[in-house]
Motif scaffolding. Structure first.
Motif, mmCIF file in Angstrom:
data_model
loop_
_atom_site.group_PDB
_atom_site.id
_atom_site.type_symbol
_atom_site.label_atom_id
_atom_site.label_comp_id
_atom_site.label_asym_id
_atom_site.label_seq_id
_atom_site.Cartn_x
_atom_site.Cartn_y
_atom_site.Cartn_z
ATOM 1 N N GLY A 1 25.934 -2.329 -6.496
ATOM 2 C CA GLY A 1 26.294 -1.063 -7.345
ATOM 3 C C GLY A 1 26.679 -1.318 -8.802
ATOM 4 N N TYR A 2 27.597 -2.513 -8.836
ATOM 5 C CA TYR A 2 27.999 -2.870 -10.370
ATOM 6 C C TYR A 2 26.775 -3.436 -10.941
ATOM 7 C CZ TYR A 2 32.808 -1.843 -8.964
ATOM 8 O OH TYR A 2 33.981 -1.349 -8.767
ATOM 9 N N LEU A 3 25.853 -4.150 -10.513
ATOM 10 C CA LEU A 3 24.945 -4.751 -11.072
ATOM 11 C C LEU A 3 23.793 -3.760 -11.375
ATOM 12 C CD1 LEU A 3 23.021 -7.382 -11.493
ATOM 13 C CD2 LEU A 3 22.028 -6.984 -9.352
ATOM 14 N N GLU A 4 23.829 -2.489 -10.830
ATOM 15 C CA GLU A 4 22.764 -1.586 -11.133
ATOM 16 C C GLU A 4 23.513 -0.658 -12.338
ATOM 17 O OE1 GLU A 4 19.875 -1.338 -10.433
ATOM 18 O OE2 GLU A 4 19.581 -2.183 -8.317
ATOM 19 N N GLU A 5 24.779 -0.885 -12.321
ATOM 20 C CA GLU A 5 25.627 0.086 -13.765
ATOM 21 C C GLU A 5 25.268 -0.906 -14.673
ATOM 22 O OE1 GLU A 5 29.639 0.375 -13.179
ATOM 23 O OE2 GLU A 5 29.441 1.407 -11.104
ATOM 24 N N GLU A 6 25.287 -2.248 -14.667
ATOM 25 C CA GLU A 6 24.682 -3.074 -15.892
ATOM 26 C C GLU A 6 23.430 -2.934 -16.185
ATOM 27 O OE1 GLU A 6 26.990 -4.407 -17.768
ATOM 28 O OE2 GLU A 6 28.792 -3.954 -16.279
ATOM 29 N N ALA A 7 22.566 -2.645 -15.318
ATOM 30 C CA ALA A 7 21.283 -2.334 -15.645
ATOM 31 C C ALA A 7 20.884 -1.167 -16.219
ATOM 32 C CB ALA A 7 20.475 -2.120 -14.024
ATOM 33 N N VAL A 8 21.656 -0.097 -15.830
ATOM 34 C CA VAL A 8 21.587 1.365 -16.681
ATOM 35 C C VAL A 8 22.026 0.978 -18.113
ATOM 36 C CG1 VAL A 8 22.701 3.556 -16.997
ATOM 37 C CG2 VAL A 8 21.844 2.560 -14.411
ATOM 38 N N VAL B 1 12.392 6.176 -17.384
ATOM 39 C CA VAL B 1 12.153 6.627 -15.938
ATOM 40 C C VAL B 1 12.667 5.504 -15.278
ATOM 41 C CG1 VAL B 1 10.409 8.402 -16.158
ATOM 42 C CG2 VAL B 1 9.951 5.948 -16.008
ATOM 43 N N ILE B 2 12.743 4.295 -15.466
ATOM 44 C CA ILE B 2 13.298 2.908 -15.009
ATOM 45 C C ILE B 2 14.834 3.061 -15.024
ATOM 46 C CG2 ILE B 2 13.325 0.366 -15.144
ATOM 47 C CD1 ILE B 2 10.728 0.549 -16.251
ATOM 48 N N ARG B 3 15.321 3.552 -16.086
ATOM 49 C CA ARG B 3 16.663 3.599 -16.083
ATOM 50 C C ARG B 3 17.156 4.506 -15.128
ATOM 51 N NH1 ARG B 3 20.037 6.150 -21.234
ATOM 52 N NH2 ARG B 3 18.543 7.790 -20.530
ATOM 53 N N ALA B 4 16.415 5.641 -14.906
ATOM 54 C CA ALA B 4 16.944 6.687 -13.952
ATOM 55 C C ALA B 4 16.853 6.194 -12.626
ATOM 56 C CB ALA B 4 15.863 7.795 -13.949
ATOM 57 N N ASP B 5 15.667 5.150 -12.132
ATOM 58 C CA ASP B 5 15.769 4.630 -10.866
ATOM 59 C C ASP B 5 17.016 3.660 -10.613
ATOM 60 O OD1 ASP B 5 13.041 5.760 -10.314
ATOM 61 O OD2 ASP B 5 12.105 4.000 -10.961
ATOM 62 N N GLU B 6 17.223 2.879 -11.628
ATOM 63 C CA GLU B 6 18.480 2.078 -11.703
ATOM 64 C C GLU B 6 19.782 2.727 -11.367
ATOM 65 O OE1 GLU B 6 17.768 -0.835 -11.119
ATOM 66 O OE2 GLU B 6 16.181 -1.235 -12.525
ATOM 67 N N ALA B 7 19.859 4.059 -11.867
ATOM 68 C CA ALA B 7 21.111 5.090 -11.622
ATOM 69 C C ALA B 7 21.059 5.428 -10.194
ATOM 70 C CB ALA B 7 20.953 6.399 -12.607
ATOM 71 N N HIS B 8 19.843 5.675 -9.737
ATOM 72 C CA HIS B 8 19.778 5.971 -8.192
ATOM 73 C C HIS B 8 20.329 4.879 -7.317
ATOM 74 C CE1 HIS B 8 18.106 8.031 -4.802
ATOM 75 N NE2 HIS B 8 17.473 6.920 -4.267
ATOM 76 N N HIS B 9 19.478 3.410 -7.697
ATOM 77 C CA HIS B 9 20.069 2.500 -7.058
ATOM 78 C C HIS B 9 21.548 2.422 -6.970
ATOM 79 C CE1 HIS B 9 15.820 0.664 -7.978
ATOM 80 N NE2 HIS B 9 15.694 1.884 -7.078
ATOM 81 N N ARG B 10 22.191 2.581 -7.888
ATOM 82 C CA ARG B 10 23.747 2.419 -8.220
ATOM 83 C C ARG B 10 24.270 3.241 -7.343
ATOM 84 N NH1 ARG B 10 25.054 5.886 -13.343
ATOM 85 N NH2 ARG B 10 24.600 7.222 -11.720
ATOM 86 N N ASP B 11 24.124 4.441 -7.235
ATOM 87 C CA ASP B 11 24.537 5.541 -6.425
ATOM 88 C C ASP B 11 24.455 5.170 -5.021
ATOM 89 O OD1 ASP B 11 25.278 6.716 -8.847
ATOM 90 O OD2 ASP B 11 23.910 8.465 -8.725
ATOM 91 N N VAL B 12 23.018 4.839 -4.591
ATOM 92 C CA VAL B 12 22.973 4.599 -3.068
ATOM 93 C C VAL B 12 23.844 3.107 -2.627
ATOM 94 C CG1 VAL B 12 21.215 3.503 -1.706
ATOM 95 C CG2 VAL B 12 20.609 5.556 -3.270
ATOM 96 N N ASN B 13 23.798 2.246 -3.501
ATOM 97 C CA ASN B 13 24.848 1.154 -3.050
ATOM 98 C C ASN B 13 26.248 1.424 -3.041
ATOM 99 O OD1 ASN B 13 23.083 -1.590 -2.588
ATOM 100 N ND2 ASN B 13 21.855 -0.482 -3.995
ATOM 101 N N HIS B 14 26.920 2.025 -4.051
ATOM 102 C CA HIS B 14 28.089 2.563 -3.991
ATOM 103 C C HIS B 14 28.447 3.260 -2.963
ATOM 104 C CE1 HIS B 14 29.486 0.416 -7.680
ATOM 105 N NE2 HIS B 14 28.934 1.082 -8.325
#
Length: 318
Positions: A234-241, A283-296
């Motif tokens: 979740g934190y890794l995806e936050e950094e990706a965003v 759109v890739i940033r939007a995907d990463e935000a989705h991954h962030r939410d799913v993992n948290h």
């Protein structure tokens, strides 16, 4: 009645059933699925003529033109896009394409409160500092490394949940597919950026080392504490965003050339033909935000003393 008579009666009632073009839900499939050959949906070989037993057919592979034995009755399906042009990608199919939800909140942040949360947060921040020092503002190469890392946790988590489901004879609540979809989505990010730039030899060596360490570390971490493992992602995806937000800023400022979008990105995210690299990064940033939410969300489930199978997985990307 003898066993032989019973067997004969059963065989008389067995007839080959033709394949239907209607899906299980009773709806007509998309136009491109109608182009699939019936042979591709079954490994049953057609009746062979006398003298043909030792003459298996051969088909040519699309990439090298080499002949491959077709003894097993498998043929490459002929798929076309909605406009009738041939489908050119083998890494994904038309039904895998989707439109990303770019309206998702990019500023969400899980405030670390527990000890595990703080360890996860600090660990990711340390990795972030190291990657920033190495790549500086070379966003595309940073993205290449980021996607090779981000595609690992979903595959590891999905694999372990898959084995657990088999071992315990229980359902997974849809989480196996959700995590594997995440891994595949991250891999498609990598395939997209490979059309923009190619990593140098030392960056490939770095990816090899990082992937080897990350896979084994995450494997052990997920076995010990899935809650901690999902929080790290979740934190890794936050950094990706954040990284892709910086990438977009440089694209808008002209520091990075806003080249036309790769063809693979246009087909995968259903982008317009005139789309640019800026649209792809968005759109890739939007995907990463989705991954962030799913993992948290997955980590929060474990924090409440439940297992993932007790809560249905979020919807996928389609």
């Amino acid at each position: 009645m003898s066993t032989r008579v019973v067997g004969s009666a059963l065989l008389r009632h067995i007839r080959p059933r033709p394949l239907s073009a209607v899906s299980c839900a009773g709806r007509e499939p998309p136009a491109y699925t109608l182009l699939l050959s019936v042979r591709a949906a079954s490994t049953t070989a057609s009746p062979a003529k006398k003298g043909d037993e030792a003459k298996p057919s051969a088909v040519a592979t699309p990439n090298e033109g080499k002949l491959v034995s077709n003894y097993w009755g498998i043929e490459r399906s002929q798929i076309a896009k909605a406009d009738g042009t041939p489908w050119r990608w083998s890494c994904f199919q038309p039904w895998d394409a989707y439109k990303a939800d770019t309206s998702i909140d990019m500023k969400k942040h899980h405030v670390p409160t527990t000890l595990l949360d703080k360890i996860a947060y600090r660990s990711v921040k340390t990795l972030r500092a190291a990657s920033d020092a190495f790549f500086q503002r070379r966003h595309v190469y940073h993205a290449l490394l980021l996607e090779t890392v981000a595609a690992v946790p979903g595959m590891v988590g999905g694999m372990l949940l898959h084995l657990r489901s088999l071992r315990r004879f229980e359902h997974s609540g849809g989480w196996i597919r959700a995590l594997l979809e995440e891994a595949e989505n991250e891999r498609m990010h990598l395939m997209t950026f490979m059309e923009v730039a190619r990593p140098r030899w030392y960056e490939r060596a770095l990816v090899l080392a990082v992937q080897g360490v990350l896979f084994n570390a995450y494997f052990v971490g997920y076995l010990v504490s899935p809650k901690f493992a999902h929080r790290v992602v979740g934190y890794l995806e936050e950094e990706a965003v954040y990284s892709y937000t910086e990438y977009l800023k440089d694209l808008e400022a002209g520091a990075v050339e806003n080249v036309p979008a790769p063809a693979i990105a246009i087909d995968y995210w259903c982008l317009p033909p005139e789309a640019t690299l800026k649209d792809v990064v968005a759109v890739i940033r939007a995907d990463e935000a989705h991954h962030r939410d799913v993992n948290h969300f997955a980590s929060d489930i474990h924090c409440q003393g439940m297992e993932l199978k007790d809560t249905p997985a979020p919807l996928g990307y389609q």
